[in-house]
Design an enzyme around this catalytic site. Structure first.
Site, PDB file in Angstrom:
ATOM      1  N   GLU A   1       0.820  -1.219   0.000  1.00  0.00           N
ATOM      2  CA  GLU A   1       0.000   0.000   0.000  1.00  0.00           C
ATOM      3  C   GLU A   1       0.849   1.263   0.000  1.00  0.00           C
ATOM      4  O   GLU A   1       0.421   2.305  -0.469  1.00  0.00           O
ATOM      5  CB  GLU A   1      -0.929   0.012   1.230  1.00  0.00           C
ATOM      6  CG  GLU A   1      -2.334  -0.435   0.901  1.00  0.00           C
ATOM      7  CD  GLU A   1      -3.323  -0.306   2.051  1.00  0.00           C
ATOM      8  OE1 GLU A   1      -4.373  -0.938   1.946  1.00  0.00           O
ATOM      9  OE2 GLU A   1      -3.066   0.395   3.031  1.00  0.00           O
TER      10      GLU A   1
ATOM     11  N   HIS B   1       8.430 -26.427  -1.403  1.00  0.00           N
ATOM     12  CA  HIS B   1       7.805 -27.556  -2.102  1.00  0.00           C
ATOM     13  C   HIS B   1       6.662 -27.095  -2.998  1.00  0.00           C
ATOM     14  O   HIS B   1       5.912 -27.911  -3.524  1.00  0.00           O
ATOM     15  CB  HIS B   1       7.326 -28.592  -1.076  1.00  0.00           C
ATOM     16  CG  HIS B   1       8.480 -29.170  -0.305  1.00  0.00           C
ATOM     17  ND1 HIS B   1       9.052 -30.387  -0.596  1.00  0.00           N
ATOM     18  CD2 HIS B   1       9.213 -28.645   0.719  1.00  0.00           C
ATOM     19  CE1 HIS B   1      10.073 -30.610   0.235  1.00  0.00           C
ATOM     20  NE2 HIS B   1      10.181 -29.553   1.034  1.00  0.00           N
TER      21      HIS B   1
ATOM     22  N   LYS C   1     -14.293  -0.147  -3.774  1.00  0.00           N
ATOM     23  CA  LYS C   1     -15.394   0.210  -2.868  1.00  0.00           C
ATOM     24  C   LYS C   1     -16.482   0.946  -3.640  1.00  0.00           C
ATOM     25  O   LYS C   1     -17.671   0.684  -3.465  1.00  0.00           O
ATOM     26  CB  LYS C   1     -14.881   1.113  -1.741  1.00  0.00           C
ATOM     27  CG  LYS C   1     -13.941   0.428  -0.783  1.00  0.00           C
ATOM     28  CD  LYS C   1     -13.573   1.367   0.353  1.00  0.00           C
ATOM     29  CE  LYS C   1     -12.422   0.814   1.162  1.00  0.00           C
ATOM     30  NZ  LYS C   1     -11.847   1.780   2.072  1.00  0.00           N
TER      31      LYS C   1
END
Ligand code: PA5
Length: 447
Positions: A288, A309, A423
């Site tokens: 951010e 792995h 949003k």
């Protein structure tokens, strides 16, 4: 007292020392601009001297509030998302016994909510809380974040129905803005205990405010030691410490030099699964803070040896655009020796008598050498042990380095304008009052 240490030796062969010098030379001016509050995002520098300036009265208040919740509740739900969630979770999961939660030994048990919109998650949480005395720490700076507000509405209703209004009033705590937002209005109206998130501290830099400190205290950990670790690191990374001796400056300068040389992805690596959420916290902090203006190192994270792995192949031989920063914990908390076995059917007797951690350390060393050989620059952070004190050091180190690194990159490390876009669309799609025009536009687009 030892300190966490940074070693960048294995990154140097991959970069131009002149370029790194020039970033290091910029540190003095950047540190001054942070110190004087003249840099980009200057209204959000409250975190910079937070560790050394937290009032004792606030710490006492947090401890007293935590004692109430610890005494009254079997479970405490910490509701929050992003910067209002990850710091507390990082510290608590690093310190918790990995299995105490399952065996029901923790009182209160801490669980997290408000960091997703999962109907199944919230339903299962409700089922888990059924019949239990539980409290809620509702953390939201804006006080209006949908994920957190939605979870809080569901949890508050359940708490009041199940434990009664008085219990709920005593065991719901708000951590939010001093005056603004629905969480503040509700806390004042209902008479909840509340703590203020300072205006000048952004979410992802707020772990050393009540946002992080209250849940950590409720989990039973020593917040004074956590703050002390951060305060000591504040000195070690202080603006008066020359760049070549300042770990935050060295980390910031080295990663920016690598980025300029085409290393676009940084992988933060741990060899201790307890640090998983420290990685999650770090990803938010750097993602951010730096990912804007079409710039920014992509912060990724892996738990080793587990992810060797799954991701090990890519890291060893994939596109050479990555570098890695390994956090290594010097001493484990427990001692476990590999037993000898007469039959040795698994062929592991060569390890008999060794500590499991020695095996892990050799896996770490072998991996670092392999990755450097494979073209992955390596930085190494050595942490003496996992404790409140060293986690405090580590988190503050990353915060200070992040601010310097973002400024070196030429962005404002303290805003997050891009987070609003999803949003807006979500509100438009859900027909939130005030989003009528956006609703029309987005439904048209989806036809
Ligand atoms: O770092 C940030 O600013 C964000 O991650 C916020 O912390 C997050 O979006 C939650 O916001 P709020 O605390 O307002 O609910």
């Amino acid at each position: 007292m030892e300190n966490i240490r940074l070693n960048v030796e294995n990154a140097l062969p991959f970069l131009s020392e002149a370029a790194r010098e020039s970033y290091l030379n910029s540190v003095k001016a950047l540190s001054e601009s942070l110190e004087k509050g003249t840099c980009a995002g200057k209204d959000y520098l409250g975190w910079l001297h937070l560790p050394s300036s937290l009032p004792g009265s606030l710490i006492d208040d947090i401890k007293q509030t935590a004692a109430v919740l610890r005494n009254d509740c079997d479970v405490v739900v910490v509701a929050g998302i992003g910067g209002s969630y990850l710091g507390a979770r990082a510290v608590i999961e690093a310190l918790n016994n990995s299995f105490a939660g399952l065996s029901g030994e923790l009182k209160p048990a801490l669980v997290f909510a408000g960091h997703n919109i999962g109907e199944d998650y919230l339903s299962e949480l409700k089922d888990f809380l059924k019949g239990k005395k539980f409290g809620i720490i509702n953390i939201s700076k804006s006080g209006t974040t949908t994920e957190t507000a939605l979870a809080f509405r569901i949890l508050k209703t359940l708490c009041e129905e199940q434990c009664g209004k008085d219990f709920a009033r005593r065991n719901i705590v708000a951590v939010t803005d001093a005056v603004k937002g629905a969480a503040r209005v509700m806390a004042d109206d209902e008479g909840y205990k509340s703590f203020v998130i300072p205006d000048n501290v952004g979410g992802r830099f707020s772990v050393l405010t009540p946002v992080g400190l209250l849940p950590v205290a409720v989990a039973g950990y020593d917040i004074e030691s956590f703050v002390k670790g951060a305060a000591d690191m504040e000195k070690i990374c202080g603006h008066d410490v020359p760049a070549e001796e300042n770990p935050a400056a060295i980390y910031a300068a080295t990663r920016n030099t690598l980025y300029a040389a085409g290393k676009k992805i940084e992988i933060l690596v741990n060899f201790n699964p307890k640090l998983h959420y420290v990685m999650e916290w770090w990803k938010q902090l750097y993602g951010e803070s730096e990912g804007k203006d079409n710039k920014g190192i992509f912060p990724a994270a892996v738990d080793f040896t587990t992810d060797l792995h799954s991701m090990g192949q890519w890291i060893q031989q994939g596109e050479r655009t990555i570098f890695e920063t390994v956090i290594s914990v010097e001493r484990s908390k427990h001692s476990l020796i590999v037993p000898s076995d007469e039959e040795n059917l698994d062929g592991l007797n060569y390890l008999a008598g060794k500590h499991v951690d020695e095996v892990n350390k050799m896996a770490e060393l072998g991996t670092r050498i392999a990755h450097v050989d494979g073209g992955v620059p390596n930085m190494h952070i050595s942490m003496p042990e996992i404790s409140e004190y060293y986690i405090g050091q580590l988190l503050y180190f990353f915060e200070k380095a992040c601010a310097l690194s973002g400024l070196m990159l030429g962005v404002n490390p303290f805003n997050q304008p891009g987070v609003e876009n999803y949003k807006r669309n979500m509100f438009a799609l859900l027909n939130k009052p005030g989003y009528e025009k956006e609703h029309e536009a987005i439904t048209e687009r989806l036809k």
